[in-house]
Design a protein around this motif. Structure first.
Motif, PDB file in Angstrom:
ATOM      1  N   MET A   1      41.487  40.044  28.118  1.00  0.00           N
ATOM      2  CA  MET A   1      42.088  40.874  29.156  1.00  0.00           C
ATOM      3  C   MET A   1      41.230  42.110  29.429  1.00  0.00           C
ATOM      4  O   MET A   1      41.060  42.526  30.561  1.00  0.00           O
ATOM      5  N   LEU A   2      40.681  42.659  28.344  1.00  0.00           N
ATOM      6  CA  LEU A   2      39.788  43.808  28.473  1.00  0.00           C
ATOM      7  C   LEU A   2      38.564  43.426  29.310  1.00  0.00           C
ATOM      8  O   LEU A   2      38.149  44.148  30.219  1.00  0.00           O
ATOM      9  N   MET A   3      38.034  42.243  29.015  1.00  0.00           N
ATOM     10  CA  MET A   3      36.861  41.756  29.731  1.00  0.00           C
ATOM     11  C   MET A   3      37.168  41.562  31.226  1.00  0.00           C
ATOM     12  O   MET A   3      36.385  41.970  32.089  1.00  0.00           O
ATOM     13  N   ILE A   4      38.337  40.971  31.510  1.00  0.00           N
ATOM     14  CA  ILE A   4      38.714  40.742  32.900  1.00  0.00           C
ATOM     15  C   ILE A   4      38.818  42.076  33.649  1.00  0.00           C
ATOM     16  O   ILE A   4      38.324  42.220  34.768  1.00  0.00           O
ATOM     17  N   GLN A   5      39.441  43.060  32.999  1.00  0.00           N
ATOM     18  CA  GLN A   5      39.591  44.372  33.641  1.00  0.00           C
ATOM     19  C   GLN A   5      38.243  45.001  33.957  1.00  0.00           C
ATOM     20  O   GLN A   5      38.053  45.570  35.020  1.00  0.00           O
ATOM     21  N   LEU A   6      37.316  44.894  32.997  1.00  0.00           N
ATOM     22  CA  LEU A   6      35.993  45.488  33.211  1.00  0.00           C
ATOM     23  C   LEU A   6      35.262  44.774  34.338  1.00  0.00           C
ATOM     24  O   LEU A   6      34.594  45.396  35.156  1.00  0.00           O
ATOM     25  N   LEU A   7      35.414  43.439  34.388  1.00  0.00           N
ATOM     26  CA  LEU A   7      34.695  42.663  35.404  1.00  0.00           C
ATOM     27  C   LEU A   7      35.292  42.849  36.796  1.00  0.00           C
ATOM     28  O   LEU A   7      34.565  43.026  37.768  1.00  0.00           O
ATOM     29  N   LEU A   8      36.628  42.801  36.872  1.00  0.00           N
ATOM     30  CA  LEU A   8      37.269  42.884  38.195  1.00  0.00           C
ATOM     31  C   LEU A   8      37.468  44.332  38.642  1.00  0.00           C
ATOM     32  O   LEU A   8      37.829  44.596  39.778  1.00  0.00           O
ATOM     33  N   ARG A   9      37.244  45.266  37.714  1.00  0.00           N
ATOM     34  CA  ARG A   9      37.365  46.699  38.003  1.00  0.00           C
ATOM     35  C   ARG A   9      38.706  47.055  38.630  1.00  0.00           C
ATOM     36  O   ARG A   9      38.789  47.717  39.645  1.00  0.00           O
ATOM     37  N   ARG A  10      39.790  46.537  38.038  1.00  0.00           N
ATOM     38  CA  ARG A  10      41.107  46.949  38.498  1.00  0.00           C
ATOM     39  C   ARG A  10      42.080  46.884  37.332  1.00  0.00           C
ATOM     40  O   ARG A  10      41.839  46.184  36.350  1.00  0.00           O
ATOM     41  N   ARG A  11      43.171  47.625  37.460  1.00  0.00           N
ATOM     42  CA  ARG A  11      44.186  47.605  36.422  1.00  0.00           C
ATOM     43  C   ARG A  11      45.057  46.372  36.590  1.00  0.00           C
ATOM     44  O   ARG A  11      45.221  45.881  37.696  1.00  0.00           O
ATOM     45  N   MET A  12      45.612  45.894  35.484  1.00  0.00           N
ATOM     46  CA  MET A  12      46.484  44.724  35.563  1.00  0.00           C
ATOM     47  C   MET A  12      47.851  45.078  35.017  1.00  0.00           C
ATOM     48  O   MET A  12      47.963  45.875  34.098  1.00  0.00           O
ATOM     49  N   ASP A  13      48.868  44.492  35.588  1.00  0.00           N
ATOM     50  CA  ASP A  13      50.217  44.836  35.197  1.00  0.00           C
ATOM     51  C   ASP A  13      51.088  43.572  35.128  1.00  0.00           C
ATOM     52  O   ASP A  13      51.382  42.958  36.153  1.00  0.00           O
ATOM     53  N   PRO A  14      51.467  43.157  33.902  1.00  0.00           N
ATOM     54  CA  PRO A  14      52.222  41.908  33.761  1.00  0.00           C
ATOM     55  C   PRO A  14      53.620  41.951  34.394  1.00  0.00           C
ATOM     56  O   PRO A  14      54.249  40.905  34.539  1.00  0.00           O
ATOM     57  N   THR A  15      54.095  43.138  34.796  1.00  0.00           N
ATOM     58  CA  THR A  15      55.392  43.163  35.477  1.00  0.00           C
ATOM     59  C   THR A  15      55.221  42.878  36.969  1.00  0.00           C
ATOM     60  O   THR A  15      56.174  42.596  37.668  1.00  0.00           O
TER      61      THR A  15
ATOM     62  N   GLU B   1      52.315  40.942  38.168  1.00  0.00           N
ATOM     63  CA  GLU B   1      51.633  39.663  38.380  1.00  0.00           C
ATOM     64  C   GLU B   1      51.877  38.782  37.155  1.00  0.00           C
ATOM     65  O   GLU B   1      52.377  39.260  36.140  1.00  0.00           O
ATOM     66  N   ASN B   2      51.540  37.500  37.257  1.00  0.00           N
ATOM     67  CA  ASN B   2      51.741  36.625  36.106  1.00  0.00           C
ATOM     68  C   ASN B   2      50.452  35.910  35.739  1.00  0.00           C
ATOM     69  O   ASN B   2      49.423  36.089  36.401  1.00  0.00           O
ATOM     70  N   ALA B   3      50.522  35.120  34.678  1.00  0.00           N
ATOM     71  CA  ALA B   3      49.320  34.466  34.170  1.00  0.00           C
ATOM     72  C   ALA B   3      48.653  33.614  35.242  1.00  0.00           C
ATOM     73  O   ALA B   3      47.431  33.623  35.385  1.00  0.00           O
ATOM     74  N   ALA B   4      49.477  32.901  36.036  1.00  0.00           N
ATOM     75  CA  ALA B   4      48.921  32.006  37.057  1.00  0.00           C
ATOM     76  C   ALA B   4      48.175  32.806  38.128  1.00  0.00           C
ATOM     77  O   ALA B   4      47.063  32.445  38.524  1.00  0.00           O
ATOM     78  N   SER B   5      48.772  33.927  38.572  1.00  0.00           N
ATOM     79  CA  SER B   5      48.122  34.698  39.623  1.00  0.00           C
ATOM     80  C   SER B   5      46.866  35.390  39.084  1.00  0.00           C
ATOM     81  O   SER B   5      45.891  35.577  39.806  1.00  0.00           O
ATOM     82  N   LEU B   6      46.903  35.720  37.792  1.00  0.00           N
ATOM     83  CA  LEU B   6      45.725  36.340  37.178  1.00  0.00           C
ATOM     84  C   LEU B   6      44.567  35.342  37.136  1.00  0.00           C
ATOM     85  O   LEU B   6      43.440  35.655  37.520  1.00  0.00           O
ATOM     86  N   LYS B   7      44.887  34.111  36.699  1.00  0.00           N
ATOM     87  CA  LYS B   7      43.853  33.069  36.648  1.00  0.00           C
ATOM     88  C   LYS B   7      43.295  32.815  38.046  1.00  0.00           C
ATOM     89  O   LYS B   7      42.086  32.663  38.225  1.00  0.00           O
ATOM     90  N   ALA B   8      44.222  32.807  39.029  1.00  0.00           N
ATOM     91  CA  ALA B   8      43.782  32.557  40.407  1.00  0.00           C
ATOM     92  C   ALA B   8      42.862  33.675  40.881  1.00  0.00           C
ATOM     93  O   ALA B   8      41.856  33.418  41.557  1.00  0.00           O
ATOM     94  N   SER B   9      43.180  34.913  40.485  1.00  0.00           N
ATOM     95  CA  SER B   9      42.346  36.001  40.977  1.00  0.00           C
ATOM     96  C   SER B   9      40.976  36.008  40.288  1.00  0.00           C
ATOM     97  O   SER B   9      39.988  36.427  40.888  1.00  0.00           O
ATOM     98  N   VAL B  10      40.915  35.505  39.056  1.00  0.00           N
ATOM     99  CA  VAL B  10      39.605  35.346  38.405  1.00  0.00           C
ATOM    100  C   VAL B  10      38.830  34.227  39.112  1.00  0.00           C
ATOM    101  O   VAL B  10      37.664  34.376  39.460  1.00  0.00           O
ATOM    102  N   ALA B  11      39.530  33.108  39.357  1.00  0.00           N
ATOM    103  CA  ALA B  11      38.879  31.938  39.955  1.00  0.00           C
ATOM    104  C   ALA B  11      38.332  32.243  41.343  1.00  0.00           C
ATOM    105  O   ALA B  11      37.271  31.756  41.723  1.00  0.00           O
ATOM    106  N   SER B  12      39.041  33.088  42.111  1.00  0.00           N
ATOM    107  CA  SER B  12      38.602  33.343  43.488  1.00  0.00           C
ATOM    108  C   SER B  12      37.693  34.563  43.588  1.00  0.00           C
ATOM    109  O   SER B  12      37.295  34.951  44.684  1.00  0.00           O
ATOM    110  N   SER B  13      37.361  35.172  42.437  1.00  0.00           N
ATOM    111  CA  SER B  13      36.516  36.374  42.481  1.00  0.00           C
ATOM    112  C   SER B  13      35.060  35.990  42.718  1.00  0.00           C
ATOM    113  O   SER B  13      34.711  34.814  42.727  1.00  0.00           O
ATOM    114  N   SER B  14      34.214  37.008  42.856  1.00  0.00           N
ATOM    115  CA  SER B  14      32.798  36.721  43.107  1.00  0.00           C
ATOM    116  C   SER B  14      31.987  36.707  41.806  1.00  0.00           C
ATOM    117  O   SER B  14      30.780  36.867  41.823  1.00  0.00           O
ATOM    118  N   LEU B  15      32.673  36.525  40.667  1.00  0.00           N
ATOM    119  CA  LEU B  15      31.966  36.512  39.386  1.00  0.00           C
ATOM    120  C   LEU B  15      31.092  35.263  39.256  1.00  0.00           C
ATOM    121  O   LEU B  15      31.317  34.264  39.923  1.00  0.00           O
TER     122      LEU B  15
END
Lengths: 241, 294
Positions: B196-210, B212-226
């Motif tokens: 989670m720390l790695m994702i935050q550093l890469l996507l440069r945004r805060r994450m909040d489990p209240t 978003e959920n695991a599925a939307s998080l995975k989707a946002s990693v998958a659709s990123s420009s990483l």
């Protein structure tokens, strides 16, 4: 008869002040006299709220020998757990302190840090193992309406997390609001299943007033009835000695 | 904490060491941290708290894990009498730098992030092999010393023995809040926080489990420009627990790949520049031809 000692606590969760049914500070004093610690959690609104409206919360916790904390509703689960743990370890620390005073004529803080360390270590470990019974009191007055969904999640989350503790942790939940509903509604008894609580939580509809004093008295009665049923007859200080 | 004032000395009740408090560095759940100067003129960080048990626990773990280089040094624990009330303090190594939280908004390169995660996963492996779980891994607890080019873990308040329950957590890094596991203190709990720390550093945004959920998080990693291999590493990590050695090995491999990507990007960039130059010269050629024709 059960010879295991038990730490007894009430955790009051509210977003405002009591407005009916007596003085909650006096109720907290009564609970403390029965060896029940009263803790309070004040729910802040997202808007900047005056901390002065939480004076009563501070007063109740002080009168009830417990801790208080202000938090946002999203952080409720974690706050309940930390305040509960803190009270358990403080209760044990006080009991150990009394014993040390009797045996050595010294309080905990009068022992050098190196020697004290192993005693604190014992308190820390024992805090995770000692039996605890905790009655959560949830303010279900009208103002809680917007926060009740998050409160439900927090309570369920807390229930699942507490299962990992090594000692037994019995929890009851009471909602308190209008006179029409008899002021207090027992949503979960000490021996009920977690699934039942989940169902009951969804029946909860916040409305009406905030009879905090009545709620504290009822919670104390509930804990004492449970204690009698379990046959807990040993006070913590006797056990540690 | 009435007696605790800046530019005043505090003297430990038992060891009688004297420290001049210079400034407040921060406030945490268990206490306040101050920058202080000892009589030896060295700088220290002093953690001051009313909570005897938490401070003692932290002291114990800092001592037990003192062999791990990436954990802050601890020098002593002592008391301070303050207007009839007992306060307790830890004397810690002072790290001249900022916490990783500070770097969240700065542009760290993927290469830097991957190498940082390699250090963090190695740190987790060292803690685990001592029989403990770190628990509350978050950017605020990791200090970056830019001079020494090193990181230091500064808060051990969440450390528990393997098999116990997680005691302290922060929702964004807690797998239970994301409904991706429970709060049992096991290695995979720390790996999740690391990812989670790695994702935050890469996507440069805060994450909040209240929100978003695991599925939307995975989707946002998958659709990123990483980079694709970075995405694969994260998504694979989020989908199953995996073993520590694998994480470290995979991060090492990933580091090599990311480094090559960088070369590839330079080549790609150079190609782009050449193409632009070529296009420009053709345009000029056509323009001059037209001009001459007229």
């Amino acid at each position: 008869m059960n010879l295991e000692p038990m730490v007894k606590q009430i955790i009051l969760v509210t977003d405002g002040e009591s407005n009916t049914g007596g003085n909650p500070i006096e109720a907290a004093v009564r609970a403390k006299a029965s060896n029940i610690t009263v803790n309070t959690i004040g729910i802040l609104s997202q808007r900047n709220q005056q901390e002065s409206s939480f004076e009563e919360i501070v007063g109740i916790a002080q009168a009830g020998g417990g801790n208080y904390q202000l938090t946002y509703i999203d952080d409720l689960s974690r706050t309940i757990q930390s305040i509960s743990y803190k009270t358990v370890s403080t209760t044990i620390q006080e009991a150990v302190g009394k014993q040390l005073q009797q045996i050595l004529g010294k309080g905990l803080n009068e022992i050098p840090p190196e020697a004290r360390s192993s005693i604190l270590d014992y308190i820390d470990t024992y805090s995770d193992e000692v039996a605890v019974c905790c009655c959560l009191l949830l303010d279900c007055s009208g103002s809680m309406l917007s926060k009740i969904q998050a409160a439900r999640h927090s309570i369920i989350d807390m229930l699942y997390s507490i299962k990992e503790r090594s000692g037994s942790y019995k929890i009851a939940l009471m909602g308190f609001s209008s006179e029409a509903d008899g002021y207090c509604q027992l949503l979960h008894g000490f021996d009920d299943s977690a699934q039942q609580l989940e169902r009951n939580l969804y029946k909860l509809q916040p409305k009406g007033t905030t009879p905090t004093a009545i709620a504290i008295d009822r919670a104390a009665n509930l804990i004492e009835a449970y204690e009698r049923k379990q046959g807990h007859q040993v006070e913590l200080s006797e056990f540690i000695g | 904490m009435e007696k605790v004032k800046l530019q005043k000395n505090i003297i430990g009740k038992w060891h009688k060491k004297r420290y001049l408090l210079l400034k407040e560095l921060g406030r945490g759940g268990t206490g306040n941290i101050f920058l202080a100067r000892g009589d030896n003129l060295r700088h220290y960080a002093i953690k001051l708290s009313k909570d005897n048990i938490s401070l003692n626990r932290e002291f114990k773990y800092l001592r037990e894990l003192a062999d791990i280089a990436a954990i802050v040094r601890v020098y002593e624990m002592d008391d301070l009498e303050d207007a009839g009330e007992s306060l307790h303090f830890l004397v810690l190594e002072y790290i001249d730098g900022a916490s990783l939280r500070h770097y969240m908004d700065r542009r760290l390169t993927t290469e830097e992030i991957v190498s940082l995660m390699l250090v963090i996963f190695k740190l987790l492996a060292d803690i685990h092999s001592s029989g403990y779980i770190l628990g509350d891994l978050k950017p605020e607890n990791i200090m970056v010393d830019e001079v020494k080019k090193a990181i230091r873990l500064v808060d051990l308040g969440g450390v528990v023995k393997i098999g116990e329950t997680i005691r302290e957590y922060t929702p964004a890094y807690d797998r239970a809040c994301w409904k991706m596991g429970d709060r049992k203190a096991e290695k995979t709990y720390d790996y999740f926080s690391g990812l989670m720390l790695m994702i935050q550093l890469l996507l440069r945004r805060r994450m909040d489990p209240t929100k978003e959920n695991a599925a939307s998080l995975k989707a946002s990693v998958a659709s990123s420009s990483l980079y694709p291999s970075v995405k694969d590493f994260i998504l694979k990590g989020l989908n199953f627990g995996g073993e520590e050695n694998n994480y470290i090995k995979e991060l090492k491999d990933l580091y090599k790949i990311v480094k090559n990507y960088k070369k590839y990007e330079i080549i790609k960039g150079r190609d782009k520049a050449l193409n632009a130059l070529l296009a420009a010269s053709i345009m000029i050629f056509i323009a001059t031809t037209i001009m001459l024709m007229i």
